[in-house]
Design a protein around this motif. Structure first.
Motif, short mmCIF file in Angstrom:
data_model
loop_
_atom_site.label_atom_id
_atom_site.label_comp_id
_atom_site.label_asym_id
_atom_site.label_seq_id
_atom_site.Cartn_x
_atom_site.Cartn_y
_atom_site.Cartn_z
N ARG A 119 48.66 -98.18 -33.47
CA ARG A 119 49.91 -97.89 -34.18
C ARG A 119 50.99 -98.82 -33.66
NH1 ARG A 119 49.96 -92.60 -36.32
NH2 ARG A 119 52.14 -92.99 -36.83
N VAL A 120 51.72 -99.42 -34.60
CA VAL A 120 52.85 -100.27 -34.24
C VAL A 120 54.09 -99.77 -34.96
CG1 VAL A 120 51.50 -102.36 -33.74
CG2 VAL A 120 52.29 -101.94 -36.07
N ARG A 121 55.23 -99.86 -34.32
CA ARG A 121 56.48 -99.40 -34.92
C ARG A 121 57.50 -100.53 -34.77
NH1 ARG A 121 61.06 -96.00 -33.86
NH2 ARG A 121 61.45 -94.65 -35.66
N ILE A 122 57.87 -101.09 -35.92
CA ILE A 122 58.72 -102.28 -35.92
C ILE A 122 60.02 -101.96 -36.64
CG2 ILE A 122 58.73 -104.76 -36.39
CD1 ILE A 122 55.79 -104.58 -37.08
N PRO A 123 61.17 -102.29 -36.04
CA PRO A 123 62.43 -102.03 -36.75
C PRO A 123 62.58 -102.91 -37.98
CG PRO A 123 62.83 -102.89 -34.51
CD PRO A 123 61.34 -102.88 -34.73
N LEU A 124 63.09 -102.33 -39.07
CA LEU A 124 63.42 -103.11 -40.27
C LEU A 124 64.79 -103.74 -40.07
CD1 LEU A 124 62.34 -100.55 -43.03
CD2 LEU A 124 61.12 -102.64 -42.38
N VAL A 125 65.00 -104.94 -40.63
CA VAL A 125 66.29 -105.61 -40.45
C VAL A 125 67.40 -104.85 -41.16
CG1 VAL A 125 65.41 -107.93 -40.04
CG2 VAL A 125 65.81 -107.19 -42.39
N THR A 126 67.03 -104.09 -42.20
CA THR A 126 68.01 -103.29 -42.93
C THR A 126 67.30 -102.04 -43.46
OG1 THR A 126 69.49 -103.31 -44.85
CG2 THR A 126 67.59 -104.75 -44.97
N PRO A 127 67.96 -100.88 -43.45
CA PRO A 127 67.27 -99.68 -43.94
C PRO A 127 66.82 -99.88 -45.39
CG PRO A 127 69.38 -99.11 -42.92
CD PRO A 127 69.34 -100.60 -43.03
N PHE A 128 65.66 -99.32 -45.71
CA PHE A 128 65.10 -99.49 -47.07
C PHE A 128 65.16 -98.14 -47.77
CE2 PHE A 128 61.36 -100.06 -49.99
CZ PHE A 128 61.95 -101.03 -50.79
N VAL A 186 48.37 -99.20 -45.19
CA VAL A 186 49.74 -99.25 -45.71
C VAL A 186 50.38 -97.88 -45.92
CG1 VAL A 186 49.39 -101.50 -46.79
CG2 VAL A 186 49.02 -99.40 -48.15
N ALA A 187 49.69 -96.81 -45.52
CA ALA A 187 50.28 -95.48 -45.68
C ALA A 187 51.63 -95.40 -44.97
CB ALA A 187 49.33 -94.42 -45.14
N ASP A 188 52.58 -94.71 -45.61
CA ASP A 188 53.89 -94.48 -45.01
C ASP A 188 53.82 -93.35 -43.98
OD1 ASP A 188 55.35 -96.36 -46.49
OD2 ASP A 188 55.77 -94.93 -48.10
N VAL A 189 54.90 -93.15 -43.25
CA VAL A 189 54.96 -92.05 -42.29
C VAL A 189 54.89 -90.69 -43.01
CG1 VAL A 189 56.45 -90.90 -40.61
CG2 VAL A 189 56.17 -93.37 -40.53
N HIS A 242 62.29 -98.09 -40.00
CA HIS A 242 61.22 -98.75 -39.25
C HIS A 242 59.97 -98.83 -40.11
CE1 HIS A 242 63.85 -97.56 -35.95
NE2 HIS A 242 63.20 -98.39 -35.16
N ARG A 243 59.10 -99.76 -39.79
CA ARG A 243 57.77 -99.75 -40.37
C ARG A 243 56.83 -99.25 -39.29
NH1 ARG A 243 54.70 -98.04 -43.78
NH2 ARG A 243 52.89 -99.25 -44.36
N ASP A 244 56.20 -98.11 -39.56
CA ASP A 244 55.28 -97.49 -38.61
C ASP A 244 53.89 -97.69 -39.16
OD1 ASP A 244 53.92 -95.83 -36.84
OD2 ASP A 244 55.50 -94.31 -36.84
N ALA A 245 53.25 -98.78 -38.77
CA ALA A 245 51.99 -99.17 -39.40
C ALA A 245 50.79 -98.85 -38.52
CB ALA A 245 52.01 -100.67 -39.70
N LEU A 246 49.65 -98.77 -39.17
CA LEU A 246 48.38 -98.57 -38.48
C LEU A 246 47.53 -99.82 -38.67
CD1 LEU A 246 46.07 -96.88 -37.20
CD2 LEU A 246 45.62 -95.96 -39.49
#
Ligand code: OSB
Ligand code: MG
Length: 374
Positions: free
Chosen positions: A12-21, A51-54, A30-34
């Motif tokens: 699991r990785v959690r990366i901040p988005l440059v701007t809220p979506f 690509v599933a969302d949180v 954030h993008r919380d990807a697997l």
């Protein structure tokens, strides 16, 4: 025969988005990807991205659930089959109902390992016919028309070839009017409602009809995912061409939607249809029927983005996709960043997906790692 996989890593990785979506269904910061890594026996390491969302708001899948079904129900089927070829994975997993994004991630990591062992790129394997793909951008719902125009101006300056505005009831007509009037008739402009409208609500129908004068390239997924017939009915009431996203879950559903007149365009997301190989089948069904397609996105890291760009290079991907450059999402991507050149991204040419995660990014963004061995 395919690759014998000794172990899978669920990371699991959690990366901040440059701007809220912001969409009609959520606001993500954030993008919380697997990421699913495969360790082949005496072979290369494969990578896949789920690509599933949180939260289960875009579709029923969500990332914790995807990780669970992959570990408990999907990987055991792979281990029991003694090295399936990537093309056999979907069939092997088909007794498990649903969970297309989880299945797609597993197929992707096996396909990546297999192609790396053969020295073949995703683009070559899927049937890419060009070296670069035209890129669009999906713009989240903004607080005001002025703010939206400002945001769109930045993307137009960056070179994006198509602007897609997220809309919802109450944040639709005035936003589209503002952008169309400011940028003029030549801007390729579309909207995406993520199923926020209903034919049972006359105000919703009126709002969708009020979009008619703005020459939209398409109105994406206005109605509920299961309501393909509703989209066919709506098509008789509005001028904007309808594009389906959430409703298209397989090549079969694409064929049905096209046959009953529910859409003129289809957004193909590999995760939503259960993998890149099914995505090619959706592409073929659409090509045979003269329906243009484009590659959707789910805020992928560079891992998923690399494969999406390969898919977007197939012949019937004739519209710019939601295949934006890395910095539209992240200040730091998991891989070397994808950089826009004249509104296009270059299709990776190396074996498999053609990119590798950066050790430093994995270190910075990983929140958990689980190894599942045979
Ligand atoms: O509906 O296309 C969508 C992102 C997450 C979930 C659903 C959608 C989207 C996007 C962004 O529109 C596409 C992207 O830039 O990755
Ligand atoms: Mg969409």
């Amino acid at each position: 025969m395919g690759m014998q996989i000794d172990a899978f890593e669920l990371r699991r990785v959690r990366i901040p988005l440059v701007t809220p979506f912001r969409t009609s269904f959520s606001t993500e910061t954030h993008r919380d990807a697997l990421l699913v890594r495969s360790f082949a026996h005496d072979g290369p390491t494969g990578w896949g991205e789920c690509v599933a969302d949180v939260q289960p708001l875009y579709s029923p899948e969500y990332v914790d659930g995807a990780a669970d079904v992959i570990e408990r129900y999907l990987i055991p089927r792979i281990f029991a089959s003694h090295g399936p070829a990537a093309e056999d994975v979907a069939k092997l997993l088909s007794r498990v109902q649903g969970h297309p994004m989880a299945k797609a991630a597993l197929e992707m990591t096996i396909l990546d390992a297999e192609l790396k062992s053969q020295g073949i790129s995703f683009g070559q394997r899927l049937g890419a016919s060009r070296e670069r793909v035209d890129c669009g951008v999906s713009v989240g719902i903004q607080g005001s028309v002025a703010q939206l125009i400002d945001t769109v101006a930045g993307y137009v300056a960056a070179g994006y070839k198509r602007i897609k505005l997220k809309i919802e009831p109450g944040s639709d007509v005035q936003f589209v009017r503002g952008v169309r009037e400011h940028f003029g008739p030549d801007l390729l402009l579309s909207t995406d409602a993520n199923a926020a409208y209903s034919l049972d609500n006359p105000a919703h129908i009126a709002a969708m009809q009020a979009l008619d004068p703005f020459a939209l390239l398409m109105l994406e997924q206005p109605l509920a995912p299961a309501d393909i017939p509703g989209h066919a009915a709506l098509a008789q009431l509005i001028a904007s061409p309808i594009c389906l996203d959430e409703s298209i879950v397989s090549a079969k559903s694409a064929r049905y939607a096209i046959e009953i007149g529910a859409c003129k365009i289809i957004n193909i997301k590999p995760g939503r249809v259960g993998g890149y190989l099914e995505a090619v089948k959706v592409h073929n069904v659409c090509a045979e029927r003269g329906i243009p397609v484009w590659c959707g996105g789910m805020l992928e890291t560079g891992i998923g983005r690399a494969a999406n760009i390969a898919l977007a290079a197939l012949p019937n991907f004739t519209l710019p996709g939601d295949t934006s450059e890395s910095k539209r999402y992240f200040a730091q991507d998991i891989t070397e960043p994808f950089v826009l050149e004249h509104g296009q991204l270059r299709v990776p040419t190396g074996p498999g997906i053609g990119v590798e995660p950066l050790a430093s990014s994995l270190k910075e963004f990983t929140t958990s790692v689980k190894l599942i061995s045979r």
